[in-house]
Motif scaffolding. Structure first.
Motif, PDB file in Angstrom:
ATOM      1  N   GLY A  63       0.788  -1.221   0.000  1.00 15.67           N
ATOM      2  CA  GLY A  63       0.000   0.000   0.000  1.00 15.67           C
ATOM      3  C   GLY A  63       0.820   1.272   0.000  1.00 15.67           C
ATOM      4  N   ALA A  64       1.773   1.399   0.911  1.00 13.76           N
ATOM      5  CA  ALA A  64       2.571   2.612   0.998  1.00 13.76           C
ATOM      6  C   ALA A  64       3.430   2.793  -0.243  1.00 13.76           C
ATOM      7  CB  ALA A  64       3.460   2.575   2.246  1.00 13.76           C
ATOM      8  N   SER A  65       3.952   1.722  -0.747  1.00 14.57           N
ATOM      9  CA  SER A  65       4.793   1.804  -1.935  1.00 14.57           C
ATOM     10  C   SER A  65       3.986   2.220  -3.152  1.00 14.57           C
ATOM     11  CB  SER A  65       5.458   0.463  -2.195  1.00 14.57           C
ATOM     12  OG  SER A  65       6.270   0.109  -1.105  1.00 14.57           O
ATOM     13  N   ALA A  66       2.791   1.679  -3.276  1.00 18.56           N
ATOM     14  CA  ALA A  66       1.943   2.039  -4.409  1.00 18.56           C
ATOM     15  C   ALA A  66       1.557   3.501  -4.336  1.00 18.56           C
ATOM     16  CB  ALA A  66       0.703   1.159  -4.433  1.00 18.56           C
ATOM     17  N   LYS A  67       1.240   3.966  -3.157  1.00 22.00           N
ATOM     18  CA  LYS A  67       0.862   5.363  -2.999  1.00 22.00           C
ATOM     19  C   LYS A  67       2.020   6.264  -3.400  1.00 22.00           C
ATOM     20  CE  LYS A  67      -1.545   7.286   0.592  1.00 22.00           C
ATOM     21  NZ  LYS A  67      -1.709   7.716   1.987  1.00 22.00           N
ATOM     22  N   GLY A  68       3.187   5.961  -2.964  1.00 15.94           N
ATOM     23  CA  GLY A  68       4.353   6.758  -3.317  1.00 15.94           C
ATOM     24  C   GLY A  68       4.645   6.726  -4.803  1.00 15.94           C
ATOM     25  N   CYS A  69       4.474   5.562  -5.400  1.00 18.30           N
ATOM     26  CA  CYS A  69       4.740   5.413  -6.830  1.00 18.30           C
ATOM     27  C   CYS A  69       3.734   6.213  -7.646  1.00 18.30           C
ATOM     28  CB  CYS A  69       4.698   3.949  -7.235  1.00 18.30           C
ATOM     29  SG  CYS A  69       5.036   3.683  -8.988  1.00 18.30           S
ATOM     30  N   LEU A  70       2.484   6.140  -7.289  1.00 22.41           N
ATOM     31  CA  LEU A  70       1.463   6.844  -8.058  1.00 22.41           C
ATOM     32  C   LEU A  70       1.650   8.358  -7.989  1.00 22.41           C
ATOM     33  CD1 LEU A  70      -1.706   4.751  -7.198  1.00 22.41           C
ATOM     34  CD2 LEU A  70      -0.394   4.765  -9.312  1.00 22.41           C
ATOM     35  N   LYS A  71       1.890   8.865  -6.797  1.00 22.32           N
ATOM     36  CA  LYS A  71       2.099  10.306  -6.655  1.00 22.32           C
ATOM     37  C   LYS A  71       3.368  10.738  -7.372  1.00 22.32           C
ATOM     38  CE  LYS A  71      -0.152  11.081  -2.219  1.00 22.32           C
ATOM     39  NZ  LYS A  71       0.064  11.498  -0.834  1.00 22.32           N
ATOM     40  N   GLY A  72       4.427   9.978  -7.210  1.00 21.76           N
ATOM     41  CA  GLY A  72       5.687  10.307  -7.858  1.00 21.76           C
ATOM     42  C   GLY A  72       5.605  10.219  -9.374  1.00 21.76           C
ATOM     43  N   ALA A  73       4.915   9.203  -9.867  1.00 19.28           N
ATOM     44  CA  ALA A  73       4.779   9.040 -11.318  1.00 19.28           C
ATOM     45  C   ALA A  73       3.971  10.175 -11.919  1.00 19.28           C
ATOM     46  CB  ALA A  73       4.129   7.701 -11.636  1.00 19.28           C
ATOM     47  N   ALA A  74       2.935  10.578 -11.229  1.00 20.75           N
ATOM     48  CA  ALA A  74       2.124  11.693 -11.733  1.00 20.75           C
ATOM     49  C   ALA A  74       2.947  12.972 -11.790  1.00 20.75           C
ATOM     50  CB  ALA A  74       0.897  11.879 -10.848  1.00 20.75           C
ATOM     51  N   ALA A  75       3.638  13.288 -10.719  1.00 17.73           N
ATOM     52  CA  ALA A  75       4.458  14.505 -10.689  1.00 17.73           C
ATOM     53  C   ALA A  75       5.616  14.416 -11.673  1.00 17.73           C
ATOM     54  CB  ALA A  75       4.986  14.731  -9.271  1.00 17.73           C
ATOM     55  N   GLY A  76       6.286  13.293 -11.716  1.00 17.08           N
ATOM     56  CA  GLY A  76       7.411  13.112 -12.628  1.00 17.08           C
ATOM     57  C   GLY A  76       6.986  13.106 -14.083  1.00 17.08           C
ATOM     58  N   GLY A  77       5.842  12.537 -14.363  1.00 18.45           N
ATOM     59  CA  GLY A  77       5.337  12.520 -15.735  1.00 18.45           C
ATOM     60  C   GLY A  77       5.014  13.909 -16.246  1.00 18.45           C
ATOM     61  N   VAL A  78       4.387  14.706 -15.403  1.00 20.71           N
ATOM     62  CA  VAL A  78       4.074  16.089 -15.784  1.00 20.71           C
ATOM     63  C   VAL A  78       5.357  16.890 -15.968  1.00 20.71           C
ATOM     64  CG1 VAL A  78       3.030  18.241 -14.976  1.00 20.71           C
ATOM     65  CG2 VAL A  78       1.790  16.088 -14.745  1.00 20.71           C
ATOM     66  N   ALA A  79       6.273  16.771 -15.011  1.00 21.57           N
ATOM     67  CA  ALA A  79       7.539  17.504 -15.114  1.00 21.57           C
ATOM     68  C   ALA A  79       8.322  17.062 -16.352  1.00 21.57           C
ATOM     69  CB  ALA A  79       8.379  17.288 -13.860  1.00 21.57           C
ATOM     70  N   GLY A  80       8.375  15.774 -16.604  1.00 23.04           N
ATOM     71  CA  GLY A  80       9.088  15.259 -17.767  1.00 23.04           C
ATOM     72  C   GLY A  80       8.459  15.696 -19.075  1.00 23.04           C
ATOM     73  N   HIS A  81       7.139  15.796 -19.084  1.00 20.09           N
ATOM     74  CA  HIS A  81       6.444  16.243 -20.288  1.00 20.09           C
ATOM     75  C   HIS A  81       6.851  17.673 -20.653  1.00 20.09           C
ATOM     76  CE1 HIS A  81       3.324  16.907 -23.245  1.00 20.09           C
ATOM     77  NE2 HIS A  81       2.964  17.990 -22.583  1.00 20.09           N
ATOM     78  N   PHE A  82       6.954  18.517 -19.662  1.00 27.64           N
ATOM     79  CA  PHE A  82       7.313  19.907 -19.913  1.00 27.64           C
ATOM     80  C   PHE A  82       8.801  20.095 -20.177  1.00 27.64           C
ATOM     81  CE2 PHE A  82       3.203  20.614 -17.827  1.00 27.64           C
ATOM     82  CZ  PHE A  82       2.606  21.371 -18.833  1.00 27.64           C
ATOM     83  N   LEU A  83       9.618  19.128 -19.810  1.00 23.23           N
ATOM     84  CA  LEU A  83      11.047  19.204 -20.082  1.00 23.23           C
ATOM     85  C   LEU A  83      11.369  18.353 -21.305  1.00 23.23           C
ATOM     86  CD1 LEU A  83      12.444  18.915 -16.456  1.00 23.23           C
ATOM     87  CD2 LEU A  83      12.317  20.964 -17.873  1.00 23.23           C
ATOM     88  N   HIS A  84      11.102  18.885 -22.465  1.00 22.11           N
ATOM     89  CA  HIS A  84      11.439  18.261 -23.745  1.00 22.11           C
ATOM     90  C   HIS A  84      10.689  16.954 -23.989  1.00 22.11           C
ATOM     91  CE1 HIS A  84      14.513  21.274 -24.125  1.00 22.11           C
ATOM     92  NE2 HIS A  84      14.990  20.936 -22.955  1.00 22.11           N
ATOM     93  N   HIS A  85       9.468  16.859 -23.528  1.00 24.62           N
ATOM     94  CA  HIS A  85       8.585  15.720 -23.810  1.00 24.62           C
ATOM     95  C   HIS A  85       9.174  14.374 -23.384  1.00 24.62           C
ATOM     96  CE1 HIS A  85       5.906  18.389 -25.889  1.00 24.62           C
ATOM     97  NE2 HIS A  85       6.953  18.896 -26.554  1.00 24.62           N
ATOM     98  N   HIS A  86       9.688  14.322 -22.182  1.00 24.24           N
ATOM     99  CA  HIS A  86      10.211  13.075 -21.629  1.00 24.24           C
ATOM    100  C   HIS A  86       9.312  12.596 -20.485  1.00 24.24           C
ATOM    101  CE1 HIS A  86      13.820  13.049 -24.003  1.00 24.24           C
ATOM    102  NE2 HIS A  86      14.119  14.278 -23.627  1.00 24.24           N
ATOM    103  N   GLY A  87       8.030  12.511 -20.743  1.00 21.54           N
ATOM    104  CA  GLY A  87       7.065  12.121 -19.721  1.00 21.54           C
ATOM    105  C   GLY A  87       7.271  10.718 -19.201  1.00 21.54           C
TER     106      GLY A  87
END
Length: 69
Positions: free
Chosen positions: A16-40
């Motif tokens: 549970g804790a690992s999944a929660k961390g992964c989902l939040k991190g993936a969402a934030a990292g995906g958005v940040a990566g998308h805006f940095l030269h489309h590396h979502g």
């Protein structure tokens, strides 16, 4: 989108804790990566790893606080 799908699939295998961390991190990292030269995808994968690590450390701190507090 593929990165988020991959993290969701991996999150189902994790605790549970690992999944929660992964989902939040993936969402934030995906958005940040998308805006940095489309590396979502790369951002989502890195965010998932960082979120997983953060959730793991937070769970360990919570466990130690319960034992000693």
């Amino acid at each position: 989108m593929l990165g988020l799908t991959l993290c969701l699939a991996l999150a189902g295998v994790s605790t549970g804790a690992s999944a929660k961390g992964c989902l939040k991190g993936a969402a934030a990292g995906g958005v940040a990566g998308h805006f940095l030269h489309h590396h979502g995808l790369v951002g989502a994968a890195a965010g998932c790893a960082v979120g997983h690590l953060h959730a793991k450390h937070q769970a360990a701190r919570d466990t130690n606080a319960t034992r000693h507090g």
